[in-house]
Design a protein around this motif. Structure first.
Motif, mmCIF file in Angstrom:
data_model
loop_
_atom_site.group_PDB
_atom_site.id
_atom_site.type_symbol
_atom_site.label_atom_id
_atom_site.label_comp_id
_atom_site.label_asym_id
_atom_site.label_seq_id
_atom_site.Cartn_x
_atom_site.Cartn_y
_atom_site.Cartn_z
ATOM 1 N N GLN A 149 0.943 -1.101 0.085
ATOM 2 C CA GLN A 149 -0.014 0.014 0.028
ATOM 3 C C GLN A 149 0.813 1.349 -0.079
ATOM 4 O O GLN A 149 1.631 1.574 0.907
ATOM 5 N N ILE A 150 0.589 1.924 -1.120
ATOM 6 C CA ILE A 150 1.317 3.500 -1.018
ATOM 7 C C ILE A 150 0.352 4.484 -0.779
ATOM 8 O O ILE A 150 -0.691 4.617 -1.458
ATOM 9 N N ILE A 151 0.588 5.325 0.280
ATOM 10 C CA ILE A 151 -0.448 6.202 0.599
ATOM 11 C C ILE A 151 0.020 7.632 0.468
ATOM 12 O O ILE A 151 1.107 8.262 0.878
ATOM 13 N N GLY A 176 -3.834 -3.849 -9.745
ATOM 14 C CA GLY A 176 -4.021 -3.249 -8.630
ATOM 15 C C GLY A 176 -5.234 -2.375 -8.340
ATOM 16 O O GLY A 176 -6.162 -2.558 -9.317
ATOM 17 N N LYS A 177 -5.370 -1.374 -7.490
ATOM 18 C CA LYS A 177 -6.184 -0.302 -7.475
ATOM 19 C C LYS A 177 -5.968 0.870 -6.703
ATOM 20 O O LYS A 177 -4.712 0.914 -5.957
ATOM 21 N N TYR A 219 -2.918 0.156 -4.336
ATOM 22 C CA TYR A 219 -2.718 -1.409 -3.779
ATOM 23 C C TYR A 219 -1.905 -1.942 -5.177
ATOM 24 O O TYR A 219 -2.320 -1.819 -6.153
ATOM 25 N N LEU A 220 -0.740 -2.535 -4.812
ATOM 26 C CA LEU A 220 -0.091 -3.442 -5.790
ATOM 27 C C LEU A 220 0.228 -4.740 -5.161
ATOM 28 O O LEU A 220 0.334 -5.043 -3.959
ATOM 29 N N LYS A 221 0.526 -5.578 -5.960
ATOM 30 C CA LYS A 221 0.755 -6.989 -5.756
ATOM 31 C C LYS A 221 2.160 -7.271 -5.593
ATOM 32 O O LYS A 221 2.813 -7.020 -6.530
#
Length: 315
Positions: free
Chosen positions: A232-234, A282-283, A304-306
């Motif tokens: 997760q990148i925020i 992702g999303k 969100y990335l895998k």
């Protein structure tokens, strides 16, 4: 006399009871069939009459006509949308070539700027800046049309998303300072490998930084969380209270939260970022929170990335 009436009344009551039971069962079957149709309206399914009944038959005919009208409208909408995207792609493609030529001539004149007056140099700089801005906007239209039409294919591979984010952050530090934002960044020093494409990730981060520069009030907090198979990148920043109602529309195409603060945007940056995230399986979502100490609205974009399966084994 009473006994003689009891028999036909009982038969009539039994008839209506059976009829009521059959109608109720029929409505239940119709409802189940309708729920199946609702899951995929593109299929030419129709409701069937489980029980001979004149009124029920009329009702099903009306519902089937409505379903057919909905399907036709969806097809017409899809056709209009495809034509619209094709027009955007064609127009964008046609405009890119002359703009490239114009930039080439401007570059030629820039080499001769020593012979120009101060006023001519300023005009030349403005022309080049505006032309580059226009080329950038046209590129956004072009990319959007390709993404939504399925003509934009990514080459998914293992990418160190931490390194990519640090590089884009470094490139945007000066712009963030010019926007007078207090930036706090918390990135891991070790490689964080995800399934993605470098150019797509760079585009997402760039669009998110641009959005922060336009709408953040005082600060921007950047962080990364590693949760099992997911990264997760925020991006979190404060916003004006007047912008709170706009959050649900941030990913809508051509939507700009405040046109008075628009600096040459198209309203496609976040839309493209969301599409690119989904192309990488992702999303990207936007949520609204509140600063507990100052009761300031907080806007949070989470990408969100895998993670790759051998993430921990990599050096």
């Amino acid at each position: 006399m009473f006994g003689a009436l009891l028999v036909p009344v009982s038969i009539l009551a039994l008839y209506f009871a059976i009829r009521f039971y059959l109608l109720k069962r029929s409505l239940k079957e119709i409802n189940q069939e309708l729920q199946i149709i609702q899951k995929n309206l593109t299929q030419n399914h129709v409701l069937h009459l489980p029980l001979p009944d004149h009124d029920l038959e009329k009702l099903l005919k009306s519902i089937n006509c409505t379903l057919n009208a909905i399907r036709n409208e969806r097809k017409a909408y899809a056709k209009r949308e495809h034509e619209f995207q094709s027009q955007i792609e064609a127009i964008s493609h046609d405009l890119r070539t002359p703009l490239t030529v114009i930039l080439g001539y401007l570059g030629f004149f820039q080499k001769q700027r020593s012979s120009f007056t101060v006023e001519q140099r300023e005009i030349l700089d403005v022309m080049e800046r505006k032309t580059r801005s226009m080329k950038k906007l046209i590129s956004q239209f072009y990319d959007y049309s390709r993404l939504t039409s399925g003509n934009y294919e990514l080459e998914i591979e293992e990418i160190d998303v931490g390194r990519t984010l640090r590089e884009i952050f470094a490139e945007n530090c000066m712009a963030l300072e010019e926007a007078q934002l207090n930036v706090q960044a918390d990135f891991p020093n070790h490689p964080v490998w995800v399934e993605g494409e470098r150019i797509a990730l760079e585009r997402i981060f760039l669009n998110l930084f641009q959005n922060c520069r336009r709408y953040a009030n005082h600060f921007l907090n950047l962080s990364m969380k590693e949760n099992g198979t997911e990264i997760q990148i925020i991006f979190e920043n404060d916003i004006q209270k007047t912008d709170v109602e706009n959050v649900p529309y941030f990913f809508d195409r051509f939507y700009m939260a405040d046109t008075s603060r628009n600096k040459g945007g198209t309203g496609l940056g976040l839309t493209i970022a969301k599409c690119l995230a989904e192309e990488m399986n992702g999303k990207l979502i936007a949520t609204l929170g509140e600063n507990k100490d100052q009761s300031v609205p907080l806007l949070r974009f989470t990408l969100y990335l895998k993670r790759t399966s051998n993430n921990e084994a990599r050096p």
